[in-house]
Design a protein around this motif. Structure first.
Motif, PDB file in Angstrom:
ATOM      1  N   GLU A  55      -0.908  -2.005   2.192  1.00 34.88           N
ATOM      2  CA  GLU A  55      -0.092  -2.244   3.378  1.00 34.88           C
ATOM      3  C   GLU A  55       0.400  -0.909   3.947  1.00 34.88           C
ATOM      4  O   GLU A  55       0.515   0.087   3.235  1.00 34.88           O
ATOM      5  CB  GLU A  55       1.100  -3.132   3.022  1.00 34.88           C
ATOM      6  N   ARG A  56       0.700  -0.906   5.228  1.00 31.87           N
ATOM      7  CA  ARG A  56       1.182   0.314   5.881  1.00 31.87           C
ATOM      8  C   ARG A  56       2.655   0.550   5.551  1.00 31.87           C
ATOM      9  O   ARG A  56       3.449  -0.398   5.501  1.00 31.87           O
ATOM     10  CB  ARG A  56       0.980   0.229   7.399  1.00 31.87           C
ATOM     11  N   VAL A  57       2.997   1.835   5.360  1.00 30.72           N
ATOM     12  CA  VAL A  57       4.392   2.227   5.155  1.00 30.72           C
ATOM     13  C   VAL A  57       4.680   3.400   6.081  1.00 30.72           C
ATOM     14  O   VAL A  57       3.777   3.965   6.696  1.00 30.72           O
ATOM     15  CB  VAL A  57       4.668   2.622   3.682  1.00 30.72           C
ATOM     16  N   ARG A  58       5.922   3.799   6.153  1.00 28.11           N
ATOM     17  CA  ARG A  58       6.307   4.884   7.056  1.00 28.11           C
ATOM     18  C   ARG A  58       5.716   6.223   6.588  1.00 28.11           C
ATOM     19  O   ARG A  58       5.587   6.463   5.384  1.00 28.11           O
ATOM     20  CB  ARG A  58       7.832   4.999   7.124  1.00 28.11           C
ATOM     21  N   PRO A  59       5.382   7.127   7.546  1.00 28.32           N
ATOM     22  CA  PRO A  59       4.854   8.447   7.177  1.00 28.32           C
ATOM     23  C   PRO A  59       5.767   9.210   6.217  1.00 28.32           C
ATOM     24  O   PRO A  59       5.295   9.913   5.326  1.00 28.32           O
ATOM     25  CB  PRO A  59       4.732   9.162   8.528  1.00 28.32           C
ATOM     26  N   ALA A  60       7.086   9.061   6.384  1.00 28.99           N
ATOM     27  CA  ALA A  60       8.028   9.777   5.509  1.00 28.99           C
ATOM     28  C   ALA A  60       7.839   9.371   4.056  1.00 28.99           C
ATOM     29  O   ALA A  60       7.965  10.200   3.137  1.00 28.99           O
ATOM     30  CB  ALA A  60       9.468   9.520   5.957  1.00 28.99           C
ATOM     31  N   GLN A  61       7.521   8.097   3.829  1.00 29.77           N
ATOM     32  CA  GLN A  61       7.311   7.628   2.458  1.00 29.77           C
ATOM     33  C   GLN A  61       6.002   8.168   1.886  1.00 29.77           C
ATOM     34  O   GLN A  61       5.922   8.494   0.698  1.00 29.77           O
ATOM     35  CB  GLN A  61       7.323   6.094   2.446  1.00 29.77           C
ATOM     36  N   LEU A  62       4.976   8.289   2.722  1.00 30.41           N
ATOM     37  CA  LEU A  62       3.705   8.860   2.270  1.00 30.41           C
ATOM     38  C   LEU A  62       3.850  10.350   1.956  1.00 30.41           C
ATOM     39  O   LEU A  62       3.199  10.862   1.054  1.00 30.41           O
ATOM     40  CB  LEU A  62       2.626   8.647   3.331  1.00 30.41           C
ATOM     41  N   ARG A  63       4.719  11.029   2.703  1.00 30.50           N
ATOM     42  CA  ARG A  63       4.953  12.451   2.412  1.00 30.50           C
ATOM     43  C   ARG A  63       5.632  12.607   1.048  1.00 30.50           C
ATOM     44  O   ARG A  63       5.286  13.494   0.258  1.00 30.50           O
ATOM     45  CB  ARG A  63       5.814  13.079   3.513  1.00 30.50           C
ATOM     46  N   LYS A  64       6.598  11.762   0.763  1.00 29.69           N
ATOM     47  CA  LYS A  64       7.274  11.807  -0.541  1.00 29.69           C
ATOM     48  C   LYS A  64       6.285  11.513  -1.669  1.00 29.69           C
ATOM     49  O   LYS A  64       6.335  12.131  -2.739  1.00 29.69           O
ATOM     50  CB  LYS A  64       8.423  10.801  -0.579  1.00 29.69           C
ATOM     51  N   LEU A  65       5.398  10.561  -1.427  1.00 25.53           N
ATOM     52  CA  LEU A  65       4.405  10.197  -2.432  1.00 25.53           C
ATOM     53  C   LEU A  65       3.456  11.360  -2.713  1.00 25.53           C
ATOM     54  O   LEU A  65       3.135  11.652  -3.866  1.00 25.53           O
ATOM     55  CB  LEU A  65       3.613   8.982  -1.954  1.00 25.53           C
ATOM     56  N   ALA A  66       3.028  12.044  -1.671  1.00 27.45           N
ATOM     57  CA  ALA A  66       2.133  13.190  -1.835  1.00 27.45           C
ATOM     58  C   ALA A  66       2.798  14.283  -2.672  1.00 27.45           C
ATOM     59  O   ALA A  66       2.177  14.866  -3.563  1.00 27.45           O
ATOM     60  CB  ALA A  66       1.723  13.740  -0.472  1.00 27.45           C
ATOM     61  N   ILE A  67       4.067  14.549  -2.402  1.00 33.38           N
ATOM     62  CA  ILE A  67       4.794  15.573  -3.156  1.00 33.38           C
ATOM     63  C   ILE A  67       4.914  15.176  -4.623  1.00 33.38           C
ATOM     64  O   ILE A  67       4.790  16.013  -5.523  1.00 33.38           O
ATOM     65  CB  ILE A  67       6.186  15.792  -2.525  1.00 33.38           C
ATOM     66  N   ALA A  68       5.136  13.886  -4.885  1.00 33.03           N
ATOM     67  CA  ALA A  68       5.233  13.414  -6.269  1.00 33.03           C
ATOM     68  C   ALA A  68       3.939  13.649  -7.027  1.00 33.03           C
ATOM     69  O   ALA A  68       3.953  13.901  -8.237  1.00 33.03           O
ATOM     70  CB  ALA A  68       5.584  11.924  -6.283  1.00 33.03           C
ATOM     71  N   PHE A  69       2.807  13.587  -6.329  1.00 34.53           N
ATOM     72  CA  PHE A  69       1.504  13.817  -6.946  1.00 34.53           C
ATOM     73  C   PHE A  69       1.111  15.302  -6.938  1.00 34.53           C
ATOM     74  O   PHE A  69      -0.025  15.644  -7.244  1.00 34.53           O
ATOM     75  CB  PHE A  69       0.425  13.007  -6.226  1.00 34.53           C
ATOM     76  N   ARG A  70       2.061  16.183  -6.569  1.00 38.59           N
ATOM     77  CA  ARG A  70       1.811  17.630  -6.525  1.00 38.59           C
ATOM     78  C   ARG A  70       0.703  17.964  -5.520  1.00 38.59           C
ATOM     79  O   ARG A  70      -0.129  18.833  -5.741  1.00 38.59           O
ATOM     80  CB  ARG A  70       1.451  18.200  -7.898  1.00 38.59           C
ATOM     81  N   ARG A  71       0.716  17.256  -4.415  1.00 41.74           N
ATOM     82  CA  ARG A  71      -0.257  17.442  -3.342  1.00 41.74           C
ATOM     83  C   ARG A  71       0.453  17.977  -2.103  1.00 41.74           C
ATOM     84  O   ARG A  71       1.691  17.897  -1.999  1.00 41.74           O
ATOM     85  CB  ARG A  71      -0.930  16.109  -3.000  1.00 41.74           C
TER      86      ARG A  71
END
Length: 250
Positions: A55-71
């Motif tokens: 499902e789609r989520v807000r870009p801000a949440q995807l940015r946080k997720l990327a940082i959590a994965f060290r990306r």
């Protein structure tokens, strides 16, 4: 004559299904449950569940997720150039090139005398750490304990010098060594992983037993305590290992 213009490369952004597949795979590799990932990313558990359902989520949440994965922060949002079939094959080869000449080694947290004895029975011990410089003194102390344990074990087997008397309390030595391991983990937020494997040695091309001791920071990777496998060199230089050992002794 009209020159034909080269076609513009095709670009795309990751769709929710691709992001879901990546997140689930990465979470399995790191050994994280959904709640652990949510905590690391600073988002709700419901957000992780929505992402993994595609499902789609807000870009801000995807940015946080990327940082959590060290990306990079824009890992799930940036525009990408779609590779050709040849580029895709090359990317795939490059992705797994680091495994060439290496073999997987089963590891577990260093906790028992049985693990220590397996370590001391090996031809050589490879120690690797990714902690900050503040841990150097404690790691050096652990190396000294391991050297002493190796020396004592060789004496007990009659390989060097006279065998220790029956009153020699070797289990106290083992306990002190394991206490040093526990202190490093507690003081520096680390986990000590160990395992043994059979490598092929040069120049004789003979099998030798190698022990690994990997000291890893929980701060760098909160999932590191759940690692069950590391990768090590399939071939080792027996003479170089001996030279390095005696160089360290000096």
């Amino acid at each position: 004559m009209v020159m034909e213009q080269p076609a513009s490369p095709e670009t795309f952004t990751l769709d929710p299904a691709s992001i879901a597949n990546f997140v689930k795979l990465q979470r399995q590799i790191w050994g994280w449950k959904q709640q652990a990932l949510a905590s690391e990313a600073g988002v709700s558990l419901a957000t992780i569940q929505r992402i993994e359902r595609g499902e789609r989520v807000r870009p801000a949440q995807l940015r946080k997720l990327a940082i959590a994965f060290r990306r990079p922060e824009d890992e799930f949002l940036r525009e990408r150039v779609r590779p050709t079939a040849e580029q895709f094959e090359e990317n795939l080869r490059n992705m797994f090139s680091w495994t060439e000449g290496r073999v997987p080694v089963d590891v577990a947290p260093f906790r028992t005398e049985l693990q220590l004895r397996a370590m001391l029975e090996s031809f050589s011990l490879l120690v690797d750490a990714d902690l900050e410089a503040t841990a150097d003194g404690d790691i050096s102390e652990l190396r000294e304990w391991l050297d002493l344990a190796s020396f004592v074990q060789a004496e007990r087997k009659g390989l060097i010098g006279p065998k220790p008397g029956r009153d020699f309390k070797v289990r106290e030595l083992w306990r002190d060594l394991l206490a040093c391991v526990e202190r490093i983990e507690r003081t520096h937020g680390a986990i000590c992983l160990t395992g043994t494997y059979t490598a092929m040695s040069t120049p004789n091309n003979e099998p030798v037993e190698i022990a690994l001791l990997a000291i890893r920071s929980r701060n760098r990777d909160p999932s590191v305590a759940k690692l069950t496998q590391l990768w090590a060199d399939e071939m080792v230089d027996q003479r170089q290992m001996l030279a390095d050992y005696f160089a360290d002794e000096r």
